[in-house]
Design a protein around this motif. Structure first.
Motif, PDB file in Angstrom:
ATOM      1  N   HIS A   5      57.142  -3.037   7.697  1.00  0.00           N
ATOM      2  CA  HIS A   5      58.569  -2.952   7.981  1.00  0.00           C
ATOM      3  C   HIS A   5      58.705  -2.276   9.338  1.00  0.00           C
ATOM      4  N   LYS A   6      59.355  -2.971  10.279  1.00  0.00           N
ATOM      5  CA  LYS A   6      59.508  -2.387  11.605  1.00  0.00           C
ATOM      6  C   LYS A   6      60.957  -2.511  12.053  1.00  0.00           C
ATOM      7  N   LYS A   7      61.435  -1.492  12.677  1.00  0.00           N
ATOM      8  CA  LYS A   7      62.811  -1.519  13.169  1.00  0.00           C
ATOM      9  C   LYS A   7      62.851  -0.927  14.569  1.00  0.00           C
ATOM     10  N   LEU A   8      63.527  -1.631  15.476  1.00  0.00           N
ATOM     11  CA  LEU A   8      63.763  -1.074  16.800  1.00  0.00           C
ATOM     12  C   LEU A   8      65.251  -0.833  16.948  1.00  0.00           C
ATOM     13  N   VAL A   9      65.605   0.312  17.543  1.00  0.00           N
ATOM     14  CA  VAL A   9      67.009   0.610  17.804  1.00  0.00           C
ATOM     15  C   VAL A   9      67.243   0.450  19.303  1.00  0.00           C
ATOM     16  N   LEU A  10      68.261  -0.361  19.638  1.00  0.00           N
ATOM     17  CA  LEU A  10      68.530  -0.669  21.042  1.00  0.00           C
ATOM     18  C   LEU A  10      69.947  -0.270  21.417  1.00  0.00           C
ATOM     19  N   SER A  11      70.195  -0.095  22.715  1.00  0.00           N
ATOM     20  CA  SER A  11      71.539   0.207  23.193  1.00  0.00           C
ATOM     21  C   SER A  11      72.444  -1.005  22.955  1.00  0.00           C
ATOM     22  N   ASP A  12      73.760  -0.818  23.123  1.00  0.00           N
ATOM     23  CA  ASP A  12      74.707  -1.881  22.765  1.00  0.00           C
ATOM     24  C   ASP A  12      74.493  -3.165  23.568  1.00  0.00           C
ATOM     25  N   ASP A  13      73.857  -3.063  24.750  1.00  0.00           N
ATOM     26  CA  ASP A  13      73.580  -4.296  25.499  1.00  0.00           C
ATOM     27  C   ASP A  13      72.181  -4.848  25.170  1.00  0.00           C
ATOM     28  N   ALA A  14      71.518  -4.268  24.169  1.00  0.00           N
ATOM     29  CA  ALA A  14      70.205  -4.721  23.695  1.00  0.00           C
ATOM     30  C   ALA A  14      69.139  -4.656  24.779  1.00  0.00           C
ATOM     31  N   LYS A  15      69.343  -3.792  25.773  1.00  0.00           N
ATOM     32  CA  LYS A  15      68.365  -3.747  26.869  1.00  0.00           C
ATOM     33  C   LYS A  15      67.523  -2.475  26.836  1.00  0.00           C
ATOM     34  N   THR A  16      68.153  -1.369  26.400  1.00  0.00           N
ATOM     35  CA  THR A  16      67.452  -0.083  26.453  1.00  0.00           C
ATOM     36  C   THR A  16      66.946   0.280  25.063  1.00  0.00           C
ATOM     37  N   LEU A  17      65.684   0.683  24.993  1.00  0.00           N
ATOM     38  CA  LEU A  17      65.106   1.084  23.709  1.00  0.00           C
ATOM     39  C   LEU A  17      65.545   2.512  23.394  1.00  0.00           C
ATOM     40  N   LEU A  18      66.102   2.724  22.207  1.00  0.00           N
ATOM     41  CA  LEU A  18      66.548   4.065  21.827  1.00  0.00           C
ATOM     42  C   LEU A  18      65.625   4.723  20.813  1.00  0.00           C
ATOM     43  N   GLY A  19      64.968   3.923  19.987  1.00  0.00           N
ATOM     44  CA  GLY A  19      64.095   4.526  18.973  1.00  0.00           C
ATOM     45  C   GLY A  19      63.601   3.462  18.022  1.00  0.00           C
ATOM     46  N   GLY A  20      62.914   3.902  16.961  1.00  0.00           N
ATOM     47  CA  GLY A  20      62.436   2.913  16.008  1.00  0.00           C
ATOM     48  C   GLY A  20      61.686   3.532  14.849  1.00  0.00           C
ATOM     49  N   MET A  21      61.423   2.692  13.855  1.00  0.00           N
ATOM     50  CA  MET A  21      60.606   3.080  12.701  1.00  0.00           C
ATOM     51  C   MET A  21      59.560   1.999  12.502  1.00  0.00           C
ATOM     52  N   HIS A  24      57.848  -7.297  20.274  1.00  0.00           N
ATOM     53  CA  HIS A  24      57.162  -6.032  19.981  1.00  0.00           C
ATOM     54  C   HIS A  24      56.955  -5.835  18.488  1.00  0.00           C
ATOM     55  N   LEU A  25      57.720  -6.567  17.691  1.00  0.00           N
ATOM     56  CA  LEU A  25      57.701  -6.327  16.253  1.00  0.00           C
ATOM     57  C   LEU A  25      56.800  -7.286  15.504  1.00  0.00           C
ATOM     58  N   LEU A  26      56.517  -8.426  16.116  1.00  0.00           N
ATOM     59  CA  LEU A  26      55.757  -9.435  15.393  1.00  0.00           C
ATOM     60  C   LEU A  26      54.310  -8.994  15.226  1.00  0.00           C
ATOM     61  N   PRO A  27      53.649  -9.517  14.185  1.00  0.00           N
ATOM     62  CA  PRO A  27      52.273  -9.087  13.928  1.00  0.00           C
ATOM     63  C   PRO A  27      51.377  -9.411  15.115  1.00  0.00           C
ATOM     64  N   ALA A  28      50.350  -8.582  15.290  1.00  0.00           N
ATOM     65  CA  ALA A  28      49.390  -8.815  16.369  1.00  0.00           C
ATOM     66  C   ALA A  28      48.794 -10.203  16.201  1.00  0.00           C
ATOM     67  N   GLY A  29      48.570 -10.871  17.293  1.00  0.00           N
ATOM     68  CA  GLY A  29      47.980 -12.199  17.201  1.00  0.00           C
ATOM     69  C   GLY A  29      49.031 -13.289  17.234  1.00  0.00           C
ATOM     70  N   GLY A  30      50.307 -12.921  16.996  1.00  0.00           N
ATOM     71  CA  GLY A  30      51.388 -13.896  17.129  1.00  0.00           C
ATOM     72  C   GLY A  30      51.809 -13.927  18.585  1.00  0.00           C
ATOM     73  N   LEU A  31      53.118 -13.844  18.813  1.00  0.00           N
ATOM     74  CA  LEU A  31      53.603 -13.763  20.180  1.00  0.00           C
ATOM     75  C   LEU A  31      53.050 -12.494  20.817  1.00  0.00           C
ATOM     76  N   SER A  32      52.606 -12.579  22.038  1.00  0.00           N
ATOM     77  CA  SER A  32      52.117 -11.340  22.622  1.00  0.00           C
ATOM     78  C   SER A  32      53.283 -10.566  23.231  1.00  0.00           C
ATOM     79  N   ALA A  33      53.241  -9.245  23.056  1.00  0.00           N
ATOM     80  CA  ALA A  33      54.308  -8.401  23.564  1.00  0.00           C
ATOM     81  C   ALA A  33      54.306  -8.436  25.085  1.00  0.00           C
ATOM     82  N   PRO A  34      55.473  -8.266  25.681  1.00  0.00           N
ATOM     83  CA  PRO A  34      55.529  -8.285  27.138  1.00  0.00           C
ATOM     84  C   PRO A  34      54.607  -7.205  27.700  1.00  0.00           C
ATOM     85  N   THR A  35      53.906  -7.527  28.738  1.00  0.00           N
ATOM     86  CA  THR A  35      52.945  -6.560  29.267  1.00  0.00           C
ATOM     87  C   THR A  35      53.442  -5.958  30.579  1.00  0.00           C
TER      88      THR A  35
END
Lengths: 853, 128
Positions: free
Chosen positions: A360-376, A402-413
Motif C-alpha cells: 500500500h503506497k500513498k503520495l501526498v501532493l500539492s493542489d497542482d499535483a506538482k510538489t511532493l508533500l509526503g507519503g506512506m 514512483h508507486l508502481l512495483p519495481a520492474g514495471g514503469l521505471s521512475a523518473p530519474t
C-alpha cells in the motif's frame, strides 16, 4: 578563559552536540557531559539489533570525541540540581560544575501505563540497553523453566511495539501486539495503510489485536505477570509483557528550577532551542517546540546543530519537526514521511494498493499535483530513500511511476538537486555528499558515511548515498572500486599477488591479513581457487572445504532440482568400448539421464548427493577420474580424429589433445578453460572458439588464444605459428599461468586478453620474449601443478571424513531428498515441472539402489 | 520436570517436541548440513563462535532443497548463507533475504535450536 559548556544527558542528541562542538569550535572551550546509564552514548535507534547479536560495543557511538582534551565524560554521575543564579550543576557524587552554557539533553523515560500490575516482575519497557538485556535474560529463563515457547504480549502497536514484537519472535517467543486504537502505527499510518501493515505483521506470525485496551496485568502464583486483562473482558495468558505506550520527557531538573515547561511534559524552547533562561538550552526528546515533544532522532540532531551554532555565536534556527520514520523490522517494510496525512489545505493523494502482494503506497501532493508533500509506504518502502529527499520540491514526471512495483514503469530519474536532504537523521544534502566525493577525496559510500555521517544512524538512505557516490565518481572519471566485496578491498589480481608473496595458505590467515569479516559467496571461492593454484592442496582439505560452492564441494554440477550431474574425464574425447559400457551400466543402475556434452564426453544427470560416492567408486574402479565439469578449471580438449585416421589430417590432433588434457587437468583458474585441437585447416574441432585453439599446419602447430563461444562469441587470435610439440606446450603453460595470475574474478580469457596491456602483442612479449622476466617463474608454477595433480575423486573415496559430507541428512544419512520427483521422457527421466508435481502425472521416485562398497 | 533440571545426577531433558538431530560434533564450522524433520527439511549451520543456526533447507527462489549446501559468509557483520542455486543471500539470524538478485523479497523460516549434552535439538513445528 575558555567557554564552559555542561551537557546533562549522554544520549544520541548529546553525542551529536559534542561532536559538532569539537569539530567546529576554533576558540577554547571545555565540555562536560553528565550521563546516568554508566555507558558511553550508544545508538538507541538501533536497539533492536541487540537481538540480532549486536553487542553493546557494536551499538556504541564513536568514542573518539571523548578522547578530545576539551571534553570530559562522566558516564555515571547524573546531575541532581541546577543553580541558575550561580550557574552551576551539582551531581550525585557532589561535584559542582560551573557553566557558561547549560544544555539539557536528558531525553525521556519509557512510560508505564497507569494500570494495575504495570510494575509486576515480567513486565518490561523497551528503551535502554539494560531494558533489552533484562528482557532477553527473562525470555531465556522462562523458556528453560516452562520448556515451551514463551508467550509474550506487547502493549502498544507503534513503531517500538512492533520492533519489540519482532525481537521477541527472534528469541523464539510467541508475540501478540495489543493496540488500543483502530490500527497499527497510528501516528504514521492511516486506516487503509494500517490494515495492510496488520496483514504483513500477522503473516510474519505475530498476532495483532486492535481496539484492545489493557485494563490490568495480573500476577500468577509466583508473583510474576501471568495474564493481561482487556477492557472487553478478555484475559490473555502472558509469560511476559513489554510496555511500549509512549515516553515521558525527563524535565524534572528543569521544573525544579522554574524553567518554563509544557503541562504534558517537556522543556519549552524557542527556535534558537533556548529555554526561558537564555543560558540554558534543551535538545532532543526533552525539548518541547511549539508545544510538542517528539521521540525521533533526526529532530534531536537538528536541535543539537542549532545549539552548537548558537554557542559558537551563530544564528541558526530550528525549522520544526521532520516526522519521517521507517520501521526497522525484518521482512516488513514501512515508511512514512512529510505530510503523510495530507493536512496541507488542498493536498491531493495518489494511492496504489495491491492487497495480494501486501503493498500500500500513498503520495501526498500539492493542489497542482506538482510538489511532493509526503507519503506512506507499506509492504515496499524501497522508494523511501529516493522520495523523502524530494519533499517540498517538484516530483518530476508522472507521480504514479514512483508507486508502481519495481520492474514495471521505471521512475523518473531526474537528478536529485544539491539542496535535497538525503539523510534526514544527520541532515545531509545531496550536495554535501557530492562535495565529499569531489573535494574531500572520498572514494566510496563508506568513506562518505564516515565523512558526512550520511547513512550512519538508521541506514535507510544507504542505497541513495551509494548511487550518488557512484554517479559522482563516474562524473569525475574515477574508477569505481575494484575490490572483490565488502570483505576484500583488493582485486583478484592484487589478492593473488598478496597471497603469493605472503605465502599464506589458509582462508582465515588471508582474510585476517588482507581483508575483514568472515568472507562471503564472492570472495571465498575466489580465494579457494587462488589457494588451490598456489598451494596445490586437495580442494576439500581442512578449512578450505568451506570456501567452495556446492559444485566444487561435492565435485559434481548442481542441477535445478538439487540433484547433480556426473562427468568422468575422457581426454581428447577418447573412450574405450569397455569404458563406455561401464558408464552405461552406472547410468542404468542409478537411473541417471545421459547426454553427450559439447566437449566430447558423457554427462549423467539426476544423481543425488548421497549417491555420488557410490557412482564414483564404480567409475574410479573402471579407471575413470574426475572431469572437473564442476570447477572453474580445465574442462575439455576437443579434437578431431587427426592424421591417425583422417584422410586429410596433417598432424595427430587426438594425440596432442590427450597430452594437453592430461597436462592441464585439475588446473584451477578464474573461470573455466576450454581447448581445441584440429588436425588440419578444415578446423573440425572448432578450436578457434576456445580459450586456446591449436591447428595443425605443414610447418607445425599454430596457436590461437582468447577465443570464446557462449553469449559473446569471439574468434581466438593467432599468438604463434609453426610450433613443435615442446614449444607449443611451453607457450601454453606460460599463457595459462599468466592468465591465472592476472585475470579478474570470473573473467574468461577473451575479455582478459582485450583488457591486457598491449593486447596480443603485449601477451606475446611476456610469454615468448619474456619482457617481464616472469617466464621461468611461470614455467615452474606449471611444473608444480603437473607434479601435484591427483584425482580428487579417488582421494575423496579413500577418506572417510570427506565421505561424511555426502550424507543426505545428518540424521538420515542415506534417505533420498523426499522433495525430488521425476517424470519419464523419451525413455529417460527428467525433473517434474511444478504443474506435474501438483497434478497426477506419473512420478518416478529416484532409485535407492544400494551398491556394495 | 523442574526436579530433573535441578538434580545433578539426572540428565536434564527437553520436552517431547524437541527432536534430537545429531551430535554437535557432526557439524563442521561454516559448512551446512541438512536434517530431516518429518516431511520438512532444516538446514543447520555451526558458526565460528559456536552458535548454531537453523533455517529452512527449501530455497524459496528455486524450489529445491539446497540451502544447506551454500556458502556461509557475512554481510555487514551478520552471518549469511548464499543459496547455491541462484545465489540469493539470506541472513541466518532472521531468515530475511539480504540480496535478492533482483527478485521479490522472500525469506527462509527460522527454526529454534538448542544444544544439550553435546547433542543438537530442533523444535518440531517451531519454524517461524
Amino acid at each position: 578563559m575558555s567557554t564552559r559548556i555542561v551537557v546533562i544527558g549522554a544520549g544520541m542528541a548529546a553525542h551529536r552536540l559534542v561532536d559538532s562542538l569539537v569539530t567546529r569550535a576554533e576558540e577554547r572551550l571545555s565540555v562536560t557531559v553528565l550521563g546516568d546509564e554508566a555507558r558511553r552514548p550508544y545508538d538507541r535507534v538501533g536497539l533492536t539489533r541487540f537481538f540480532d547479536g549486536d553487542s553493546a560495543e557494536d551499538l556504541a557511538l564513536p568514542a573518539t570525541i571523548f578522547a578530545d582534551p576539551r571534553v570530559t565524560l562522566h558516564e555515571d554521575d547524573p546531575a541532581t540540581a541546577i543553580d541558575r543564579g550561580d550557574r552551576t550543576v551539582t551531581t550525585a557524587s557532589g561535584v559542582v560544575h560551573p557553566y557558561d552554557h547549560l544544555v539539557l539533553a536528558t531525553g525521556s523515560v519509557a512510560a508505564r501505563p497507569p494500570v494495575e500490575g504495570a510494575e509486576l516482575p515480567g513486565c518490561f519497557v523497551y528503551r535502554t540497553l539494560e531494558d533489552v538485556g533484562s528482557l532477553q535474560r527473562h525470555v531465556q529463563e522462562r523458556a528453560t523453566a516452562l520448556d515451551r515457547p514463551v508467550r509474550g504480549v506487547v502493549v502498544g502497536g507503534g513503531l517500538l511495539g512492533l520492533e519489540a514484537a519482532g525481537a521477541l519472535q527472534g528469541m523464539d517467543a510467541e508475540a501478540t501486539v495489543l493496540q488500543s486504537s483502530d490500527r497499527l502505527m497510528s501516528a504514521q499510518l492511516d486506516l487503509p495503510a494500517g490494515a495492510v501493515l496488520r496483514r504483513l505483521i500477522e503473516a510474519r506470525g505475530i498476532a495483532v489485536r486492535t481496539e484492545a485496551r489493557t485494563t490490568a496485568l495480573r500476577p500468577g502464583p509466583d508473583g510474576a505477570v501471568e495474564s493481561v486483562v482487556l477492557r472487553e473482558g478478555d484475559e490473555l495468558p502472558a509469560d511476559l509483557v513489554v510496555l511500549t505506550v509512549g515516553v515521558r520527557p525527563r524535565d524534572e531538573l528543569a521544573r525544579a528550577v522554574g524553567l518554563d515547561c509544557e503541562e504534558r511534559g517537556g522543556v519549552r524552547i524557542d527556535e534558537a532551542c533556548t529555554t526561558s533562561d537564555p543560558r540554558v538550552h534543551a535538545i532532543g526528546e526533552v525539548a518541547a517546540f511549539e508545544g510538542q515533544c517528539v521521540g525521533l532522532v533526526a529532530p534531536g540532531f537538528a536541535m543539537a546543530e542549532v545549539v552548537c551554532d548558537r554557542i559558537l555565536g551563530g544564528s541558526a534556527t530550528f525549522a520544526g519537526y521532520d516526522l519521517s520514520t521507517k520501521l526497522k523490522l525484518s521482512g516488513v517494510d514501512v515508511a512514512s514521511f512529510g505530510d503523510a496525512f495530507a493536512t496541507t489545505p488542498g493536498a491531493l493523494d495518489i494511492v496504489y494498493t495491491d492487497p495480494v502482494a501486501g503493498v500500500h503506497k500513498k503520495l501526498v501532493l500539492s493542489d497542482d499535483a506538482k510538489t511532493l508533500l509526503g507519503g506512506m509506504l507499506v509492504g515496499d518502502a524501497s522508494a523511501y530513500g529516493a522520495l523523502r529527499p524530494l519533499v517540498g520540491g517538484p516530483l518530476g514526471g508522472d507521480p504514479a511511476a514512483h508507486l508502481l512495483p519495481a520492474g514495471g514503469l521505471s521512475a523518473p530519474t531526474s537528478e536529485l538537486p544539491d539542496e535535497a536532504i538525503v539523510c534526514s537523521c544527520s541532515s545531509v544534502s545531496a550536495g554535501a555528499i557530492r562535495h565529499a566525493v569531489r573535494e574531500q577525496g572520498c572514494t566510496d559510500a563508506a568513506g562518505v558515511t564516515a565523512c558526512t555521517k550520511a547513512g550512519a544512524t538508521c541506514g535507510s538512505c544507504t542505497v541513495m548515498v551509494k548511487s550518488l557516490v557512484t554517479g559522482e565518481l563516474v562524473k569525475l572519471g574515477k574508477a569505481v572500486t575494484t575490490g572483490l566485496c565488502e570483505h576484500v578491498d583488493l582485486s583478484r589480481r592484487q589478492l593473488f599477488d598478496a597471497v603469493h608473496v605472503s605465502g599464506l595458505t589458509t582462508f582465515s590467515a588471508v582474510i585476517e591479513r588482507f581483508g575483514r569479516g568472515r568472507g562471503c559467496d564472492v570472495c571465498k571461492p575466489v580465494l579457494a581457487s587462488i589457494l588451490a593454484v598456489l598451494g596445490g592442496e586437495h580442494v576439500l582439505d581442512g578449512e578450505n572445504a568451506t570456501l567452495q560452492d556446492t559444485n566444487d564441494h561435492v565435485m559434481a554440477n548442481l542441477q535445478k532440482d538439487g540433484t547433480y550431474s556426473v562427468v568422468p574425464r575422457m581426454p581428447g574425447g577418447e573412450v574405450t568400448p569397455e569404458g563406455l559400457i561401464v558408464v552405461g551400466e552406472v547410468a542404468r543402475d542409478f537411473g541417471l539421464y545421459t547426454k553427450i556434452t559439447g566437449g566430447q564426453r558423457v554427462d549423467m544427470l539426476g544423481a543425488r548427493l548421497e549417491q555420488l560416492p557410490q557412482i564414483w567408486q564404480r567409475l574410479v574402479d573402471a579407471g575413470f577420474e574426475s572431469g572437473h565439469a564442476y570447477g572453474k578449471s580445465l574442462r575439455t580438449v576437443k579434437s578431431c580424429v587427426g592424421s591417425a585416421w583422417c584422410r586429410y589430417g596433417v598432424l595427430d590432433s587426438t594425440d596432442m589433445a590427450v597430452r594437453l588434457e592430461l597436462r592441464y587437468r585439475g588446473l584451477r583458474a578464474p573461470h573455466k578453460l576450454k581447448l581445441g585441437v584440429s588436425g588440419c585447416a578444415r578446423e573440425c574441432a572448432e578450436a578457434r572458439s576456445k580459450d586456446a585453439g591449436i591447428i595443425a599446419t605443414a610447418q607445425g602447430w599454430n596457436l590461437y588464444v582468447g577465443g570464446n563461444g557462449g553469449a559473446t562469441p569471439r574468434h581466438a587470435e593467432l599468438l604463434a605459428e609453426g610450433l613443435d610439440d615442446d614449444t607449443l606446450i611451453r607457450t601454453l603453460d606460460r599463457y595459462f599461468m599468466y592468465y591465472l595470475r592476472t585475470a579478474d574474478k570470473l573473467q574468461r580469457t577473451a575479455p582478459w586478453l582485450e583488457a591486457l596491456d598491449g593486447g596480443i602483442d603485449g601477451l606475446r612479449a611476456v610469454i615468448l620474449e619474456d619482457s617481464l622476466g616472469l617466464a621461468a617463474d611461470l614455467d615452474a608454477a606449471m611444473a608444480r601443478h603437473v607434479e601435484n595433480y591427483r584425482d580428487e575423486w579417488a582421494e575423496t573415496l579413500a577418506d572417510p571424513a570427506k565421505l561424511a559430507r555426502f550424507r543426505s541428512f545428518v540424521n538420515a544419512p542415506t534417505t533420498p531428498d523426499p522433495g525430488l520427483a521425476h517424470v519419464p521422457e523419451r525413455g529417460q527421466i527428467r525433473p517434474a515441472r511444478p504443474e506435474e508435481r501438483d497434478g497426477d502425472s506419473v512420478l518416478i521416485a529416484g532409485t535407492t539402489l544400494e551398491v556394495r562398497r | 520436570m523442574t526436579t530433573t533440571l535441578t538434580t545433578p545426577t539426572l540428565a536434564p531433558q527437553l520436552a517431547a517436541n524437541w527432536e534430537r538431530l545429531c551430535p554437535l560434533e557432526d557439524l563442521e564450522v561454516e559448512r551446512g548440513r541438512a536434517a530431516l524433520l518429518g516431511e520438512e527439511q532444516v538446514a543447520l549451520f555451526l558458526l565460528p563462535g559456536g552458535d548454531v543456526r537453523a533455517v529452512d533447507n527449501h530455497d524459496p527462489y528455486s524450489g529445491a532443497n539446497v540451502i544447506a549446501r551454500g556458502i556461509v559468509g557475512s554481510r555487514g557483520g551478520r552471518p549469511t548463507i548464499a543459496s547455491p542455486m541462484y545465489k540469493q543471500v539470506f541472513d541466518l539470524r532472521s531468515g530475511t533475504c539480504v540480496d535478492t538478485r533482483g527478485k521479490a523479497v522472500k525469506r527462509l523460516r527460522v527454526w529454534p535450536v538448542r544444544t544439550l549434552d553435546g547433542d543438537l535439538y530442533v523444535l518440531r513445528g517451531g519454524a517461524r
